[in-house]
Scaffold this active site. Structure first.
Site: not given
Ligand code: MV4
Length: 449
Positions: A116, A200, A292
């Protein structure tokens, strides 16, 4: 074109692949574990082989057994579905060197996107905006702190070998970060065999938006309008919709073009999904790419009127992607993931389905491997059915989904249908005003905390 496909998966996605293979005139081979003897995917394929005990490690992840079945049946291609071996670059290589086409991108692309942190650096080079953060793997807590102070708190620690939310830690201040760093490192090492962490800026109130891409072996790249996936619990998507109520036409074009350019930059082939965070100012940032087919792909299929799995198989066979009509999205599609779980505690609820009535009718699609009388094995994920509603407008699609959920009867196990109905009745959801913080806040209010 191939002649026979081995499906290295189970459940609804195995059926989804069998269906597409049959439509293409291909023979199908199912593999199943000892606890999946009575599963639909084993009954509906042309041939079936038991590949080991219930535990996925001994069956669906058992590479020698999978390759033996491919050899015995003379399958010339293997579809990994999602989960299990779908994003294992080494497995894709082994398939190819064994003369079995892996229906997915080349191993190099799987490997790149699986790291990643490397994916993030490479996509920045391809001019995709990335979230401010560390530009390499963090050596120790001191280096993490230095980086965090530069970009400002809150920050989020992510495992380079992770993805999909596994092993993430939000840190609100320096002391918190120093405390969490070794814990997160240890967790990443235990979960993925690799302790590497990167960091991040944490973006609050963002939207989780993703763009579907498909590429062929001739350099054709196609991108599709976004899917809104902000309704998540513990990083598990619960409801997805397309188009996003938050994304306007200008942002849509920008994101689709940015993904097309990035995919072209790395010579992407097969199906893939680029995941983004979009902040309140509608600025978008690349998070990760999945190499995928995804659980939520049907909503894109509904608004475009195409079959992405057939496109994926045809692209793997070397065919040039061409559709006999212009690819333009029409109407609105929603997907509710129906899980066999307690709607209040979220504890898995495996068991015997005593009686089952799934919804149907115009504009409703159900992707499921469940049937009345089926004993749900406790060894796998709890996804029981995907209900997809399609209508000319968002409002009508929501109404159709509510009706479909109300007309669904599942006796014998608990499901999260009550949670879906509660979300679909929420005024913020109905107005399309929700972000990644929505479901957590909704559940906290519901439980009076
Ligand atoms: C984040 C973020 C905020 N800031 N990264 C969650 C799943 C993964 N694919 C990445 N995710 C996130 N990364 C940064 N730098 C917010 C999420 C996030 C999330 C965080 C808290 C509650 C629900 C969420 C739903 C989707 C993504």
């Amino acid at each position: 074109m191939f002649s026979k496909i081995l499906i290295a998966n189970r459940g609804e996605i195995a059926l989804r692949i069998i269906r597409s293979a049959k439509e293409l005139g291909l023979k199908t081979v199912a593999v199943y574990s000892e606890s999946d003897r009575t599963s639909l995917h084993a009954m509906l394929a042309d041939e079936k082989f038991c590949i080991g005990p219930a535990k996925a490690q001994d069956s669906y992840l058992n590479v020698p057994n999978l390759l033996s079945v491919a050899e015995i049946t003379k399958a010339d291609a293997l579809h990994p579905g999602y989960g299990f071996l779908a994003e294992n670059a080494r497995f894709a290589e082994i398939c190819e060197t064994s003369g079995v086409a892996f229906i997915g991108p080349p191993p190099s692309a799987i490997r790149l996107m699986g790291d990643k942190n490397r994916a993030r650096q490479e996509m920045a080079k391809a001019k995709l905006p990335v979230i401010p953060g560390s530009d390499k793997i963090l050596e120790d807590a001191a280096e993490a702190k230095k980086t965090a102070l530069k970009i400002g708190f809150p920050v989020i620690l992510k495992a380079a070998a992770g993805g999909g939310g596994k092993g993430m830690r939000i840190c609100r201040h320096a002391a918190h970060l120093e405390e969490q760093f070794p814990i997160a490192q240890n967790e990443a090492k235990n979960a993925f065999g690799d302790p590497s962490l990167y960091l991040e800026k944490y973006i609050t109130g963002a939207h989780h938006i993703e763009v579907q891409v498909v590429g062929d072996k001739h350099g054709t790249i196609m991108t599709f309008a976004e899917r809104e996936c902000s309704v998540q619990r513990k990083y598990q998507k619960v409801i997805e919709e397309t188009p996003s109520p938050f994304v306007d036409e200008k942002l849509r074009r920008k994101m689709m073009k940015a993904v097309e350019d990035a995919a072209r930059h790395i010579g992407y082939q097969s199906l893939g999904t680029f995941e983004f965070l979009v902040d309140e100012d509608k600025k978008f940032y690349f998070m990760e790419a999945n190499t995928r087919v995804q659980v939520e792909h049907p909503i894109t299929e509904m608004v475009y009127g195409i079959n992405l799995v057939k496109a994926q198989i045809r692209a793997a066979a070397g065919e040039k992607l061409n559709f006999p009509f212009e690819l333009l999205p029409r109407g609105h599609a929603l997907e509710c993931r129906i899980n066999a779980e307690d709607p209040d505690t979220f504890a898995p609820s495996p068991g015997r389905i005593e009686f089952l009535v799934l919804p149907g009718g115009e504009g409703i699609r159900v992707d499921s491997a469940a049937y009345g009388g089926w004993q749900i094995p406790p060894h796998y994920d709890s996804l029981l059915a995907k209900i997809i509603a399609y209508a000319p407008s968002r409002f009508l699609a929501i109404k159709k989904m509510q009706t479909a959920l109300e007309m669904t009867t599942i006796v014998g196990i608990k499901t999260n249908i009550p949670l879906h109905l509660a979300v679909l009745a929420n005024s913020d959801f109905l107005e399309g005003k929700y972000d990644t913080g929505f479901l957590e806040a909704f559940l906290a209010r519901k439980n009076g905390t």
